[in-house]
Design an enzyme around this catalytic site. Structure first.
Site, PDB file in Angstrom:
ATOM      1  N   THR A   1      -6.737   5.110  -5.368  1.00 43.28           N
ATOM      2  CA  THR A   1      -7.720   4.261  -4.676  1.00 43.28           C
ATOM      3  C   THR A   1      -7.803   4.672  -3.200  1.00 43.28           C
ATOM      4  O   THR A   1      -8.898   4.782  -2.632  1.00 43.28           O
ATOM      5  CB  THR A   1      -7.335   2.776  -4.811  1.00 43.28           C
ATOM      6  OG1 THR A   1      -6.988   2.504  -6.171  1.00 43.28           O
ATOM      7  CG2 THR A   1      -8.491   1.870  -4.407  1.00 43.28           C
TER       8      THR A   1
ATOM      9  N   GLU B   1       5.298   3.593   2.877  1.00 41.55           N
ATOM     10  CA  GLU B   1       4.233   2.577   2.880  1.00 41.55           C
ATOM     11  C   GLU B   1       4.715   1.305   3.575  1.00 41.55           C
ATOM     12  O   GLU B   1       3.980   0.684   4.354  1.00 41.55           O
ATOM     13  CB  GLU B   1       3.797   2.268   1.444  1.00 41.55           C
ATOM     14  CG  GLU B   1       3.051   3.429   0.811  1.00 41.55           C
ATOM     15  CD  GLU B   1       2.758   3.259  -0.669  1.00 41.55           C
ATOM     16  OE1 GLU B   1       1.903   3.996  -1.160  1.00 41.55           O
ATOM     17  OE2 GLU B   1       3.379   2.410  -1.316  1.00 41.55           O
TER      18      GLU B   1
ATOM     19  N   GLY C   1       4.404   1.341  -5.239  1.00 40.77           N
ATOM     20  CA  GLY C   1       5.339   2.449  -5.426  1.00 40.77           C
ATOM     21  C   GLY C   1       5.066   3.290  -6.655  1.00 40.77           C
ATOM     22  O   GLY C   1       5.830   4.206  -6.952  1.00 40.77           O
TER      23      GLY C   1
ATOM     24  N   ASP D   1      -4.196   0.218   2.045  1.00 37.82           N
ATOM     25  CA  ASP D   1      -3.408   0.806   0.953  1.00 37.82           C
ATOM     26  C   ASP D   1      -3.723   0.098  -0.364  1.00 37.82           C
ATOM     27  O   ASP D   1      -4.215  -1.036  -0.378  1.00 37.82           O
ATOM     28  CB  ASP D   1      -1.905   0.698   1.271  1.00 37.82           C
ATOM     29  CG  ASP D   1      -1.056   1.634   0.422  1.00 37.82           C
ATOM     30  OD1 ASP D   1      -1.608   2.375  -0.407  1.00 37.82           O
ATOM     31  OD2 ASP D   1       0.179   1.635   0.600  1.00 37.82           O
TER      32      ASP D   1
END
Ligand code: 5RP
Length: 227
Positions: free
Chosen positions: A36, A108, A100, A86
Site C-alpha cells: 500500500t 516503522e 510487520g 504507513d
C-alpha cells in the site's frame, strides 16, 4: 457510485493517492513499508517538488523513494516529522494496529514515534474488531527465538520463525522474525508493554503506544476516514 469491480491493487492505489492530503508541503514526510505504501510512494513522486524529502522505514522503501527522485534523510537528521504514512496488517476501531508483515516493524515504530501524526492507509480487509487474526510479527535477537517462542506458547500462541529462500529471514536490522498465531489481543497497550520487556524481543508488532491518529480505509464506495 460504488465500484465493486475494483481490485485490491486499485483500492491500494486509491488510498495511496488520498494520503497526499496529509503530507505537509515544504516538510519531510515519514514513509512506511509495504504494497500500500508503494502506491503512496508513486503518488508522492507527483508532488516531490513540494516536499523536502522523506524519512524511510526500510531499505525497500528507501530504494523506491530514491528511484523516484525523492531525497531520503536519516532519522537522526530530523527531530520531528509532521506526518508518518504507513500501512497495517490489522487495525481496530481505536487505531491500534498489528504491523510487520513486511518485516519492517522496528524501523516503522521508530519513525512513527518521531512523527506528530500517524496516518494509516489500508484497504477495508484490514479492519478488525480484535487484533490477533493476522499472525503477529515479533522481531527477535536470533539467540532468543526459541525462548521467546516458549513464552508465547505459555500465552496460548504458536510462534513460527519466518523463512525466506530456505533460511531464516534477516531483517534490515540483522535480526529474525517470529510470526505468532492463536492470539486474541484485547488489551493492546498492556500486551505491547509486556512483550517488549521479554529478553531478546527487539520489537513486537502491536502498535498501540504508536497507534494511528487516523486511518484512511479504501472501500469500493471510496476512501473512508476513521478517527
Ligand atoms: C510492513 C508493514 C506493512 O505496513 C503491512 O505489512 C501492510 O502491508 P501491505 O500494505 O503490503 O498490506 O507493517 O512491515
Amino acid at each position: 457510485m460504488p465500484n465493486a469491480a475494483m481490485t485490491q491493487d486499485e483500492l491500494k492505489a486509491q488510498v495511496g493517492r488520498a494520503a497526499l492530503d496529509h503530507v505537509v508541503r515544504g516538510e519531510i514526510v515519514g514513509v512506511g513499508t509495504g504494497s500500500t505504501v508503494n502506491k503512496f510512494i508513486e503518488a508522492l513522486a507527483t508532488i516531490r517538488d513540494q516536499i523536502k524529502g522523506a524519512v524511510s522505514s526500510s531499505e525497500a522503501s528507501t530504494q523506491r523513494l530514491k528511484a523516484l527522485g525523492i531525497p531520503v534523510f536519516d532519522s537522526n537528521e530530523v527531530d520531528e516529522l509532521a506526518a508518518y504514512i504507513d500501512g497495517a496488517d490489522e487495525i481496530d476501531g481505536r487505531g491500534y494496529m498489528v504491523k510487520g508483515g513486511g518485516a519492517a516493524l522496528t524501523r516503522e515504530k521508530i519513525v512513527a514515534a518521531q512523527s506528530r501524526r500517524f496516518v494509516c492507509i489500508a484497504d477495508a480487509s484490514k479492519r478488525v474488531e480484535v487484533l490477533g487474526r493476522f499472525p503477529l510479527p515479533v522481531e527477535v535477537i536470533p539467540m532468543a527465538a526459541r525462548r521467546v517462542a516458549r513464552q508465547f506458547a505459555a500465552e496460548g500462541g504458536t510462534a513460527t520463525l519466518r523463512m525466506k529462500d530456505g533460511q531464516p529471514l534477516v531483517t534490515d536490522n540483522g535480526q529474525h522474525i517470529l510470526d505468532v498465531t492463536g492470539l486474541s489481543i484485547r488489551e493492546p497497550l498492556a500486551f505491547e508493554s509486556e512483550v517488549n520487556q521479554w529478553p531478546g524481543v527487539v520489537t513486537v508488532g502491536v502498535f498501540a503506544h504508536q497507534k494511528a491518529s487516523l486511518c484512511l480505509l479504501a472501500t469500493p464506495e471510496g476512501v473512508q476516514t476513521l478517527r
